[in-house]
Scaffold this motif. Structure first.
Motif, PDB file in Angstrom:
ATOM      1  N   GLY A  61       0.821  -1.213   0.000  1.00 41.88           N
ATOM      2  CA  GLY A  61       0.000   0.000   0.000  1.00 41.88           C
ATOM      3  C   GLY A  61       0.848   1.253   0.000  1.00 41.88           C
ATOM      4  N   ILE A  62       1.943   1.223   0.723  1.00 43.61           N
ATOM      5  CA  ILE A  62       2.852   2.376   0.750  1.00 43.61           C
ATOM      6  C   ILE A  62       3.441   2.605  -0.636  1.00 43.61           C
ATOM      7  CG2 ILE A  62       5.054   3.233   1.644  1.00 43.61           C
ATOM      8  CD1 ILE A  62       4.305   1.764   4.303  1.00 43.61           C
ATOM      9  N   ALA A  63       3.886   1.537  -1.276  1.00 45.41           N
ATOM     10  CA  ALA A  63       4.444   1.673  -2.626  1.00 45.41           C
ATOM     11  C   ALA A  63       3.401   2.262  -3.573  1.00 45.41           C
ATOM     12  CB  ALA A  63       4.927   0.323  -3.134  1.00 45.41           C
ATOM     13  N   ARG A  64       2.168   1.806  -3.434  1.00 43.97           N
ATOM     14  CA  ARG A  64       1.102   2.287  -4.315  1.00 43.97           C
ATOM     15  C   ARG A  64       0.852   3.772  -4.106  1.00 43.97           C
ATOM     16  NH1 ARG A  64      -3.835   3.155  -3.210  1.00 43.97           N
ATOM     17  NH2 ARG A  64      -3.886   1.864  -1.350  1.00 43.97           N
ATOM     18  N   ILE A  65       0.729   4.205  -2.833  1.00 45.19           N
ATOM     19  CA  ILE A  65       0.406   5.616  -2.603  1.00 45.19           C
ATOM     20  C   ILE A  65       1.583   6.534  -2.918  1.00 45.19           C
ATOM     21  CG2 ILE A  65      -1.467   5.127  -0.996  1.00 45.19           C
ATOM     22  CD1 ILE A  65       0.366   5.895   1.310  1.00 45.19           C
ATOM     23  N   VAL A  66       2.802   6.016  -2.796  1.00 44.91           N
ATOM     24  CA  VAL A  66       3.959   6.821  -3.211  1.00 44.91           C
ATOM     25  C   VAL A  66       3.910   7.033  -4.724  1.00 44.91           C
ATOM     26  CG1 VAL A  66       6.471   6.782  -3.491  1.00 44.91           C
ATOM     27  CG2 VAL A  66       5.454   6.244  -1.275  1.00 44.91           C
ATOM     28  N   ASN A  67       3.610   5.964  -5.459  1.00 51.54           N
ATOM     29  CA  ASN A  67       3.522   6.067  -6.920  1.00 51.54           C
ATOM     30  C   ASN A  67       2.361   6.940  -7.366  1.00 51.54           C
ATOM     31  OD1 ASN A  67       5.768   4.471  -7.350  1.00 51.54           O
ATOM     32  ND2 ASN A  67       4.572   2.582  -7.416  1.00 51.54           N
ATOM     33  N   GLU A  68       1.326   7.043  -6.537  1.00 50.54           N
ATOM     34  CA  GLU A  68       0.171   7.881  -6.883  1.00 50.54           C
ATOM     35  C   GLU A  68       0.368   9.325  -6.462  1.00 50.54           C
ATOM     36  OE1 GLU A  68      -3.055   5.943  -4.901  1.00 50.54           O
ATOM     37  OE2 GLU A  68      -3.173   4.329  -6.382  1.00 50.54           O
ATOM     38  N   ASP A  69       1.543   9.642  -5.912  1.00 47.30           N
ATOM     39  CA  ASP A  69       1.853  11.003  -5.473  1.00 47.30           C
ATOM     40  C   ASP A  69       0.863  11.488  -4.417  1.00 47.30           C
ATOM     41  OD1 ASP A  69       3.589  13.142  -5.518  1.00 47.30           O
ATOM     42  OD2 ASP A  69       2.371  14.259  -6.970  1.00 47.30           O
ATOM     43  N   THR A  70       0.602  10.619  -3.430  1.00 46.43           N
ATOM     44  CA  THR A  70      -0.309  10.926  -2.330  1.00 46.43           C
ATOM     45  C   THR A  70       0.341  11.922  -1.381  1.00 46.43           C
ATOM     46  OG1 THR A  70      -1.255   8.729  -2.519  1.00 46.43           O
ATOM     47  CG2 THR A  70      -1.621   9.842  -0.440  1.00 46.43           C
ATOM     48  N   CYS A  71      -0.482  12.605  -0.625  1.00 48.02           N
ATOM     49  CA  CYS A  71      -0.033  13.584   0.363  1.00 48.02           C
ATOM     50  C   CYS A  71       1.021  12.977   1.287  1.00 48.02           C
ATOM     51  CB  CYS A  71      -1.244  14.048   1.170  1.00 48.02           C
ATOM     52  SG  CYS A  71      -0.856  15.017   2.617  1.00 48.02           S
ATOM     53  N   CYS A  72       2.049  13.748   1.572  1.00 50.04           N
ATOM     54  CA  CYS A  72       3.166  13.305   2.402  1.00 50.04           C
ATOM     55  C   CYS A  72       2.695  12.821   3.779  1.00 50.04           C
ATOM     56  CB  CYS A  72       4.165  14.446   2.561  1.00 50.04           C
ATOM     57  SG  CYS A  72       5.625  14.007   3.506  1.00 50.04           S
ATOM     58  N   ALA A  73       1.764  13.513   4.397  1.00 55.99           N
ATOM     59  CA  ALA A  73       1.272  13.131   5.724  1.00 55.99           C
ATOM     60  C   ALA A  73       0.622  11.754   5.687  1.00 55.99           C
ATOM     61  CB  ALA A  73       0.287  14.169   6.246  1.00 55.99           C
ATOM     62  N   ILE A  94       1.341   9.313   3.558  1.00 59.58           N
ATOM     63  CA  ILE A  94       2.419   8.339   3.361  1.00 59.58           C
ATOM     64  C   ILE A  94       3.129   8.086   4.685  1.00 59.58           C
ATOM     65  CG2 ILE A  94       4.653   7.924   2.246  1.00 59.58           C
ATOM     66  CD1 ILE A  94       3.540   9.565  -0.154  1.00 59.58           C
ATOM     67  N   LEU A  95       3.442   9.159   5.414  1.00 59.02           N
ATOM     68  CA  LEU A  95       4.125   9.003   6.697  1.00 59.02           C
ATOM     69  C   LEU A  95       3.275   8.242   7.702  1.00 59.02           C
ATOM     70  CD1 LEU A  95       5.847  12.484   7.041  1.00 59.02           C
ATOM     71  CD2 LEU A  95       6.883  10.302   6.395  1.00 59.02           C
ATOM     72  N   ALA A  96       1.977   8.450   7.682  1.00 57.70           N
ATOM     73  CA  ALA A  96       1.085   7.709   8.576  1.00 57.70           C
ATOM     74  C   ALA A  96       1.131   6.216   8.268  1.00 57.70           C
ATOM     75  CB  ALA A  96      -0.342   8.230   8.455  1.00 57.70           C
ATOM     76  N   GLN A  97       1.156   5.873   6.985  1.00 54.83           N
ATOM     77  CA  GLN A  97       1.231   4.462   6.599  1.00 54.83           C
ATOM     78  C   GLN A  97       2.584   3.853   6.938  1.00 54.83           C
ATOM     79  OE1 GLN A  97      -1.291   2.522   5.621  1.00 54.83           O
ATOM     80  NE2 GLN A  97      -2.486   4.344   6.075  1.00 54.83           N
ATOM     81  N   THR A 104       5.796   0.352  10.444  1.00 58.72           N
ATOM     82  CA  THR A 104       6.914   0.262  11.381  1.00 58.72           C
ATOM     83  C   THR A 104       6.442  -0.285  12.720  1.00 58.72           C
ATOM     84  OG1 THR A 104       8.056   2.081  10.308  1.00 58.72           O
ATOM     85  CG2 THR A 104       8.715   1.591  12.571  1.00 58.72           C
ATOM     86  N   ASN A 105       5.318   0.215  13.210  1.00 60.52           N
ATOM     87  CA  ASN A 105       4.778  -0.278  14.481  1.00 60.52           C
ATOM     88  C   ASN A 105       4.416  -1.757  14.394  1.00 60.52           C
ATOM     89  OD1 ASN A 105       5.060   2.161  15.804  1.00 60.52           O
ATOM     90  ND2 ASN A 105       3.000   2.841  15.303  1.00 60.52           N
ATOM     91  N   ALA A 106       3.839  -2.163  13.286  1.00 58.05           N
ATOM     92  CA  ALA A 106       3.474  -3.571  13.103  1.00 58.05           C
ATOM     93  C   ALA A 106       4.715  -4.453  13.089  1.00 58.05           C
ATOM     94  CB  ALA A 106       2.674  -3.748  11.816  1.00 58.05           C
ATOM     95  N   ARG A 107       5.745  -4.009  12.404  1.00 58.93           N
ATOM     96  CA  ARG A 107       7.003  -4.758  12.342  1.00 58.93           C
ATOM     97  C   ARG A 107       7.630  -4.876  13.720  1.00 58.93           C
ATOM     98  NH1 ARG A 107      12.211  -3.418  12.303  1.00 58.93           N
ATOM     99  NH2 ARG A 107      11.708  -1.229  12.319  1.00 58.93           N
ATOM    100  N   GLU A 108       7.633  -3.791  14.465  1.00 54.95           N
ATOM    101  CA  GLU A 108       8.201  -3.814  15.807  1.00 54.95           C
ATOM    102  C   GLU A 108       7.404  -4.723  16.740  1.00 54.95           C
ATOM    103  OE1 GLU A 108       8.408   0.310  16.875  1.00 54.95           O
ATOM    104  OE2 GLU A 108      10.246   0.623  15.717  1.00 54.95           O
TER     105      GLU A 108
END
Length: 83
Positions: free
Chosen positions: A14-26, A28-31, A36-40
């Motif tokens: 999903g992150i890769a998709r929204i980066v490619n779609e030029d989604t709002c920076c905020a 992307i950072l939320a995702q 990161t939290n899930a991985r931790e």
């Protein structure tokens, strides 16, 4: 616990998709933060399981095996902290 790695994979996709779609920076950072939290969470759960099972067993037995397990646990903690 087995569902979490799949969820992390979907979040990364999903992150890769929204980066490619030029989604709002905020957004992307939320995702990224959620992934990161899930991985931790997965990493800490695995580490906790290892400490409570393997290291505790080895410590009860003592000797060289205990020292090796404690060293392995320490290496895992270092790796987690540096990631």
């Amino acid at each position: 616990m087995q569902k979490r790695p799949r969820r992390i994979e979907r979040q990364a996709g999903g992150i890769a998709r929204i980066v490619n779609e030029d989604t709002c920076c905020a957004d992307i950072l939320a995702q990224v933060s959620a992934a990161t939290n899930a991985r931790e969470t997965v990493a800490l759960a695995r580490l906790g399981g290892r400490l409570s099972h393997c290291v505790a067993e080895s410590s009860a037995e003592g000797g060289r095996a205990a020292a090796e397990r404690i060293h392995e646990a320490n290496d895992a903690i270092v790796l987690l902290v540096r990631s």
